[in-house]
Design an enzyme around this catalytic site. Structure first.
Site, PDB file in Angstrom:
ATOM      1  N   SER A 136       0.836  -1.207   0.000  1.00  0.00           N
ATOM      2  CA  SER A 136       0.000   0.000   0.000  1.00  0.00           C
ATOM      3  C   SER A 136       0.863   1.246   0.000  1.00  0.00           C
ATOM      4  O   SER A 136       1.981   1.241   0.530  1.00  0.00           O
ATOM      5  CB  SER A 136      -0.874  -0.006   1.259  1.00  0.00           C
ATOM      6  N   TYR A 161      -2.386  -0.354   9.959  1.00  0.00           N
ATOM      7  CA  TYR A 161      -2.573  -0.883   8.598  1.00  0.00           C
ATOM      8  C   TYR A 161      -1.267  -0.765   7.808  1.00  0.00           C
ATOM      9  O   TYR A 161      -0.800  -1.722   7.192  1.00  0.00           O
ATOM     10  CB  TYR A 161      -3.697  -0.120   7.900  1.00  0.00           C
TER      11      TYR A 161
END
Length: 342
Positions: A136, A161
Protein backbone atom coordinates in the site's frame (compact mmCIF):
# COMPACT_ATOMS: atom_id res chain seq x y z
CA UNK A 1 10.51 -3.53 -23.93
CA UNK A 2 11.02 -7.21 -23.16
CA UNK A 3 8.25 -8.24 -20.86
CA UNK A 4 6.28 -11.48 -21.14
CA UNK A 5 2.55 -11.33 -21.76
CA UNK A 6 -0.05 -13.27 -19.79
CA UNK A 7 0.05 -17.07 -20.04
CA UNK A 8 -3.56 -18.39 -20.14
CA UNK A 9 -2.38 -22.01 -19.68
CA UNK A 10 -1.45 -21.28 -16.04
CA UNK A 11 -3.60 -21.54 -12.91
CA UNK A 12 -4.00 -18.29 -10.98
CA UNK A 13 -4.93 -18.27 -7.29
CA UNK A 14 -6.45 -14.93 -6.26
CA UNK A 15 -7.15 -14.28 -2.59
CA UNK A 16 -9.72 -11.57 -1.86
CA UNK A 17 -11.55 -12.50 -5.08
CA UNK A 18 -14.83 -10.96 -3.85
CA UNK A 19 -13.00 -7.71 -3.12
CA UNK A 20 -12.75 -4.69 -5.39
CA UNK A 21 -9.37 -5.32 -7.06
CA UNK A 22 -9.66 -9.12 -6.71
CA UNK A 23 -12.96 -9.16 -8.60
CA UNK A 24 -11.77 -7.04 -11.53
CA UNK A 25 -8.49 -8.95 -11.83
CA UNK A 26 -10.29 -12.32 -11.70
CA UNK A 27 -12.72 -11.18 -14.38
CA UNK A 28 -9.95 -9.96 -16.67
CA UNK A 29 -8.01 -13.23 -16.37
CA UNK A 30 -11.16 -15.33 -16.88
CA UNK A 31 -12.02 -13.32 -20.01
CA UNK A 32 -8.65 -14.39 -21.40
CA UNK A 33 -9.31 -18.07 -20.74
CA UNK A 34 -7.17 -18.45 -17.61
CA UNK A 35 -8.11 -20.81 -14.80
CA UNK A 36 -8.79 -18.80 -11.64
CA UNK A 37 -9.18 -20.13 -8.11
CA UNK A 38 -10.71 -17.43 -5.91
CA UNK A 39 -10.61 -17.37 -2.10
CA UNK A 40 -12.53 -14.90 0.05
CA UNK A 41 -14.05 -14.95 3.53
CA UNK A 42 -16.79 -12.52 2.37
CA UNK A 43 -16.59 -10.63 5.68
CA UNK A 44 -18.97 -7.83 6.60
CA UNK A 45 -16.42 -5.00 6.87
CA UNK A 46 -18.59 -3.36 4.20
CA UNK A 47 -21.85 -4.22 2.41
CA UNK A 48 -21.79 -7.98 1.78
CA UNK A 49 -24.37 -7.61 -1.03
CA UNK A 50 -21.76 -5.87 -3.14
CA UNK A 51 -19.35 -8.79 -2.62
CA UNK A 52 -22.09 -11.25 -3.60
CA UNK A 53 -22.82 -9.18 -6.72
CA UNK A 54 -19.17 -9.36 -7.73
CA UNK A 55 -19.01 -13.12 -7.11
CA UNK A 56 -22.29 -13.57 -9.02
CA UNK A 57 -20.61 -11.94 -12.04
CA UNK A 58 -17.70 -14.41 -11.85
CA UNK A 59 -19.76 -17.58 -11.39
CA UNK A 60 -20.81 -18.03 -15.05
CA UNK A 61 -17.14 -18.49 -16.08
CA UNK A 62 -16.48 -22.23 -16.26
CA UNK A 63 -12.79 -21.71 -15.39
CA UNK A 64 -13.64 -20.09 -12.05
CA UNK A 65 -13.59 -22.00 -8.77
CA UNK A 66 -14.61 -20.18 -5.60
CA UNK A 67 -13.57 -21.23 -2.10
CA UNK A 68 -15.19 -19.45 0.82
CA UNK A 69 -12.57 -19.27 3.53
CA UNK A 70 -10.06 -17.16 5.40
CA UNK A 71 -6.37 -16.92 4.57
CA UNK A 72 -5.65 -17.00 8.32
CA UNK A 73 -6.83 -20.66 8.23
CA UNK A 74 -3.52 -22.40 7.50
CA UNK A 75 -5.05 -25.85 6.84
CA UNK A 76 -7.40 -24.43 4.23
CA UNK A 77 -4.57 -22.58 2.47
CA UNK A 78 -2.27 -25.64 2.45
CA UNK A 79 -5.05 -27.89 1.11
CA UNK A 80 -5.96 -25.36 -1.59
CA UNK A 81 -2.35 -25.20 -2.81
CA UNK A 82 -2.01 -28.99 -2.75
CA UNK A 83 -5.27 -29.54 -4.62
CA UNK A 84 -5.08 -26.82 -7.29
CA UNK A 85 -1.30 -26.39 -7.63
CA UNK A 86 -1.45 -22.71 -8.65
CA UNK A 87 1.36 -21.40 -10.86
CA UNK A 88 0.80 -17.77 -9.94
CA UNK A 89 -0.59 -16.45 -6.65
CA UNK A 90 -2.03 -12.96 -6.21
CA UNK A 91 -2.62 -12.14 -2.54
CA UNK A 92 -5.16 -9.32 -2.36
CA UNK A 93 -6.99 -10.56 0.74
CA UNK A 94 -6.36 -8.16 3.60
CA UNK A 95 -8.22 -6.19 6.17
CA UNK A 96 -8.35 -2.80 4.51
CA UNK A 97 -8.78 0.70 5.87
CA UNK A 98 -6.47 3.01 7.79
CA UNK A 99 -9.02 4.43 10.24
CA UNK A 100 -10.57 1.04 11.05
CA UNK A 101 -7.14 -0.24 12.14
CA UNK A 102 -7.20 2.22 15.03
CA UNK A 103 -10.50 0.81 16.33
CA UNK A 104 -10.01 -2.84 15.52
CA UNK A 105 -6.35 -3.90 15.47
CA UNK A 106 -6.94 -7.65 15.98
CA UNK A 107 -8.35 -8.29 12.51
CA UNK A 108 -5.33 -6.63 10.88
CA UNK A 109 -2.87 -8.93 12.62
CA UNK A 110 -5.05 -11.94 11.82
CA UNK A 111 -5.54 -11.23 8.12
CA UNK A 112 -2.58 -9.11 7.08
CA UNK A 113 0.18 -10.79 9.14
CA UNK A 114 -0.92 -14.36 9.92
CA UNK A 115 -2.85 -14.70 6.66
CA UNK A 116 0.11 -13.52 4.59
CA UNK A 117 2.48 -15.77 6.53
CA UNK A 118 0.24 -18.74 5.58
CA UNK A 119 0.43 -17.75 1.90
CA UNK A 120 4.24 -17.56 2.10
CA UNK A 121 4.43 -20.96 3.81
CA UNK A 122 2.17 -22.47 1.14
CA UNK A 123 4.43 -21.03 -1.61
CA UNK A 124 7.44 -22.44 0.22
CA UNK A 125 6.08 -26.00 0.20
CA UNK A 126 4.27 -25.77 -3.15
CA UNK A 127 6.64 -23.76 -5.36
CA UNK A 128 5.04 -21.15 -7.61
CA UNK A 129 6.28 -19.20 -10.63
CA UNK A 130 5.37 -15.87 -9.02
CA UNK A 131 3.75 -14.50 -5.88
CA UNK A 132 2.25 -11.03 -6.34
CA UNK A 133 0.88 -9.36 -3.23
CA UNK A 134 -0.83 -6.13 -2.25
CA UNK A 135 1.18 -3.61 -0.30
CA UNK A 136 0.00 0.00 0.00
CA UNK A 137 1.01 3.61 -0.51
CA UNK A 138 0.43 3.98 3.25
CA UNK A 139 3.91 2.48 3.87
CA UNK A 140 5.33 5.90 2.91
CA UNK A 141 3.81 7.34 6.09
CA UNK A 142 4.08 11.10 6.32
CA UNK A 143 7.01 11.29 3.87
CA UNK A 144 7.53 14.89 2.79
CA UNK A 145 9.55 14.07 -0.33
CA UNK A 146 7.35 13.67 -3.40
CA UNK A 147 6.80 11.83 -5.63
CA UNK A 148 7.21 8.69 -3.50
CA UNK A 149 9.81 6.36 -4.96
CA UNK A 150 10.23 2.66 -4.19
CA UNK A 151 13.73 3.37 -2.84
CA UNK A 152 12.44 5.86 -0.22
CA UNK A 153 12.85 5.22 3.50
CA UNK A 154 9.61 3.61 4.77
CA UNK A 155 10.29 2.94 8.43
CA UNK A 156 7.85 5.46 9.91
CA UNK A 157 4.33 4.12 9.32
CA UNK A 158 1.57 6.23 10.89
CA UNK A 159 -1.12 3.52 11.15
CA UNK A 160 -1.24 -0.16 12.09
CA UNK A 161 -2.57 -0.88 8.60
CA UNK A 162 0.60 0.65 7.14
CA UNK A 163 2.74 -1.36 9.59
CA UNK A 164 1.15 -4.62 8.46
CA UNK A 165 1.80 -3.77 4.81
CA UNK A 166 5.43 -2.87 5.50
CA UNK A 167 5.70 -6.18 7.41
CA UNK A 168 4.39 -8.02 4.34
CA UNK A 169 7.19 -6.53 2.25
CA UNK A 170 9.80 -7.61 4.81
CA UNK A 171 8.31 -11.11 5.13
CA UNK A 172 8.16 -11.56 1.34
CA UNK A 173 11.76 -10.39 1.01
CA UNK A 174 12.89 -12.92 3.63
CA UNK A 175 11.00 -15.84 2.08
CA UNK A 176 12.29 -14.86 -1.33
CA UNK A 177 15.84 -14.88 0.01
CA UNK A 178 15.53 -18.15 1.96
CA UNK A 179 13.31 -20.23 -0.32
CA UNK A 180 13.78 -18.63 -3.76
CA UNK A 181 10.13 -17.55 -4.05
CA UNK A 182 9.85 -14.94 -6.83
CA UNK A 183 7.70 -12.22 -5.23
CA UNK A 184 6.44 -8.78 -6.22
CA UNK A 185 4.81 -6.28 -3.86
CA UNK A 186 2.45 -3.63 -5.22
CA UNK A 187 2.02 -0.31 -3.45
CA UNK A 188 -1.47 0.74 -4.53
CA UNK A 189 -2.43 4.42 -4.46
CA UNK A 190 -6.11 5.24 -3.65
CA UNK A 191 -7.93 2.88 -6.02
CA UNK A 192 -11.42 3.93 -7.16
CA UNK A 193 -14.08 3.01 -9.72
CA UNK A 194 -17.39 1.18 -10.27
CA UNK A 195 -18.17 -1.60 -7.76
CA UNK A 196 -15.52 -0.08 -5.48
CA UNK A 197 -15.26 -0.19 -1.71
CA UNK A 198 -18.07 1.66 0.10
CA UNK A 199 -15.65 2.59 2.91
CA UNK A 200 -13.63 4.75 0.49
CA UNK A 201 -14.28 8.49 0.61
CA UNK A 202 -15.72 8.99 -2.90
CA UNK A 203 -18.26 6.17 -2.41
CA UNK A 204 -19.13 7.44 1.07
CA UNK A 205 -19.69 10.95 -0.31
CA UNK A 206 -22.22 9.57 -2.83
CA UNK A 207 -23.95 7.55 -0.09
CA UNK A 208 -24.22 10.60 2.19
CA UNK A 209 -25.62 12.78 -0.58
CA UNK A 210 -28.42 10.34 -1.39
CA UNK A 211 -29.15 9.87 2.32
CA UNK A 212 -29.59 13.65 2.59
CA UNK A 213 -26.59 14.02 4.91
CA UNK A 214 -23.56 16.36 4.76
CA UNK A 215 -20.16 14.94 3.81
CA UNK A 216 -17.23 15.26 6.22
CA UNK A 217 -13.95 16.51 4.80
CA UNK A 218 -10.93 16.00 7.00
CA UNK A 219 -8.71 18.87 5.92
CA UNK A 220 -9.57 21.59 8.45
CA UNK A 221 -11.26 23.50 5.62
CA UNK A 222 -7.75 24.52 4.52
CA UNK A 223 -8.00 24.87 0.74
CA UNK A 224 -4.46 26.17 0.31
CA UNK A 225 -2.94 23.14 2.02
CA UNK A 226 -5.63 20.70 0.94
CA UNK A 227 -5.02 16.95 1.06
CA UNK A 228 -3.57 15.56 -2.16
CA UNK A 229 -4.30 12.03 -3.32
CA UNK A 230 -2.99 9.99 -6.21
CA UNK A 231 -6.36 8.56 -7.29
CA UNK A 232 -5.86 5.48 -9.48
CA UNK A 233 -8.67 4.05 -11.61
CA UNK A 234 -9.38 0.33 -11.20
CA UNK A 235 -8.68 -0.59 -14.86
CA UNK A 236 -5.19 0.91 -14.58
CA UNK A 237 -4.50 -1.10 -11.42
CA UNK A 238 -5.64 -4.33 -13.08
CA UNK A 239 -3.63 -3.64 -16.24
CA UNK A 240 -0.50 -3.03 -14.15
CA UNK A 241 -0.98 -6.27 -12.19
CA UNK A 242 -1.73 -8.28 -15.32
CA UNK A 243 1.45 -7.09 -17.03
CA UNK A 244 3.55 -8.02 -14.01
CA UNK A 245 2.12 -11.53 -13.52
CA UNK A 246 4.36 -13.27 -16.07
CA UNK A 247 7.41 -11.15 -15.17
CA UNK A 248 8.77 -12.30 -11.81
CA UNK A 249 11.80 -10.47 -10.44
CA UNK A 250 15.22 -11.90 -11.24
CA UNK A 251 18.49 -11.64 -9.39
CA UNK A 252 19.96 -12.94 -6.17
CA UNK A 253 16.89 -12.04 -4.11
CA UNK A 254 13.86 -12.41 -6.35
CA UNK A 255 11.79 -9.72 -4.66
CA UNK A 256 10.75 -6.33 -5.98
CA UNK A 257 8.27 -3.63 -4.99
CA UNK A 258 6.39 -1.35 -7.42
CA UNK A 259 4.18 1.70 -7.02
CA UNK A 260 0.94 1.57 -8.96
CA UNK A 261 -0.46 5.07 -8.89
CA UNK A 262 -1.67 7.75 -11.26
CA UNK A 263 1.48 9.91 -10.97
CA UNK A 264 -0.69 13.06 -10.93
CA UNK A 265 -2.11 13.82 -7.49
CA UNK A 266 -5.34 15.79 -7.23
CA UNK A 267 -6.50 18.08 -4.48
CA UNK A 268 -9.25 16.39 -2.51
CA UNK A 269 -11.58 19.36 -3.14
CA UNK A 270 -11.05 19.10 -6.92
CA UNK A 271 -11.84 15.38 -6.72
CA UNK A 272 -15.05 16.17 -4.80
CA UNK A 273 -16.13 18.81 -7.35
CA UNK A 274 -15.47 16.34 -10.17
CA UNK A 275 -17.60 13.74 -8.40
CA UNK A 276 -20.43 16.29 -8.03
CA UNK A 277 -20.25 16.97 -11.77
CA UNK A 278 -20.17 13.25 -12.64
CA UNK A 279 -23.23 12.51 -10.47
CA UNK A 280 -25.01 15.56 -11.94
CA UNK A 281 -24.45 14.17 -15.43
CA UNK A 282 -25.49 10.62 -14.44
CA UNK A 283 -28.72 11.87 -12.82
CA UNK A 284 -29.51 14.65 -15.29
CA UNK A 285 -29.80 17.22 -12.48
CA UNK A 286 -27.43 19.30 -10.40
CA UNK A 287 -25.74 17.59 -7.45
CA UNK A 288 -24.01 19.59 -4.73
CA UNK A 289 -22.76 18.10 -1.50
CA UNK A 290 -23.31 19.81 1.81
CA UNK A 291 -19.82 19.96 3.33
CA UNK A 292 -18.60 19.88 6.93
CA UNK A 293 -14.88 20.44 7.53
CA UNK A 294 -13.08 18.61 10.33
CA UNK A 295 -9.48 18.14 11.49
CA UNK A 296 -7.33 15.53 9.75
CA UNK A 297 -7.75 12.07 11.34
CA UNK A 298 -4.95 10.13 13.09
CA UNK A 299 -3.24 7.82 10.59
CA UNK A 300 -4.16 9.97 7.57
CA UNK A 301 -1.34 11.49 5.53
CA UNK A 302 -1.41 14.93 3.87
CA UNK A 303 -0.34 13.74 0.41
CA UNK A 304 0.17 10.59 -1.64
CA UNK A 305 2.00 10.87 -4.92
CA UNK A 306 3.50 7.92 -6.80
CA UNK A 307 6.54 7.83 -9.00
CA UNK A 308 5.68 5.16 -11.60
CA UNK A 309 9.04 5.11 -13.39
CA UNK A 310 9.94 1.62 -12.14
CA UNK A 311 6.66 0.12 -13.37
CA UNK A 312 7.06 1.78 -16.75
CA UNK A 313 10.61 0.49 -17.04
CA UNK A 314 9.61 -3.07 -16.11
CA UNK A 315 6.42 -3.55 -18.15
CA UNK A 316 6.01 -0.39 -20.25
CA UNK A 317 2.92 0.81 -18.42
CA UNK A 318 1.81 4.03 -16.81
CA UNK A 319 -1.73 4.58 -15.45
CA UNK A 320 -3.40 7.43 -17.32
CA UNK A 321 -7.17 7.45 -16.67
CA UNK A 322 -8.23 10.97 -15.69
CA UNK A 323 -10.46 11.51 -12.64
CA UNK A 324 -13.10 13.01 -14.98
CA UNK A 325 -13.31 9.77 -16.97
CA UNK A 326 -12.95 7.46 -13.96
CA UNK A 327 -15.48 9.23 -11.73
CA UNK A 328 -18.01 9.41 -14.57
CA UNK A 329 -17.82 5.61 -14.91
CA UNK A 330 -18.27 5.28 -11.15
CA UNK A 331 -21.22 7.73 -11.08
CA UNK A 332 -22.98 6.01 -13.99
CA UNK A 333 -22.57 2.62 -12.32
CA UNK A 334 -23.66 3.94 -8.90
CA UNK A 335 -26.85 5.55 -10.20
CA UNK A 336 -27.68 2.36 -12.11
CA UNK A 337 -26.77 -0.09 -9.30
CA UNK A 338 -28.85 1.73 -6.69
CA UNK A 339 -31.59 2.51 -9.20
CA UNK A 340 -31.54 6.27 -8.55
CA UNK A 341 -32.84 7.60 -11.86
CA UNK A 342 -36.25 9.26 -11.45
Amino acid sequence: MNYKTLDPSKTYLITGAAGFIGYFLSRKLLEQGCRVIGIDNVNDYYDVNLKHTRLGNLEPYKNFTFIKGDISDKDLIMKTFEEFKPNVVVNLAAQAGVRYSIENPDVYIQSNIIGFYNILEACRYNPVDHLVYASSSSVYGANKKVPFEETDFVDNPVSLYASTKKSNELMAHTYSHLYKIPATGLRFFTVYGPMGRPDMAYYGFANKYFAGEPIKIFNNGDFENDLYRDFTYIDDIVEGIERLLSNPPEGEVQHKVFNIGNNSPEKLMVFIETLEQALSKALGKEVQFEKVFEPIKPGDVPATYASTDQLQKAVDFKPETSIEEGLQKFADWYVDYYNLKD
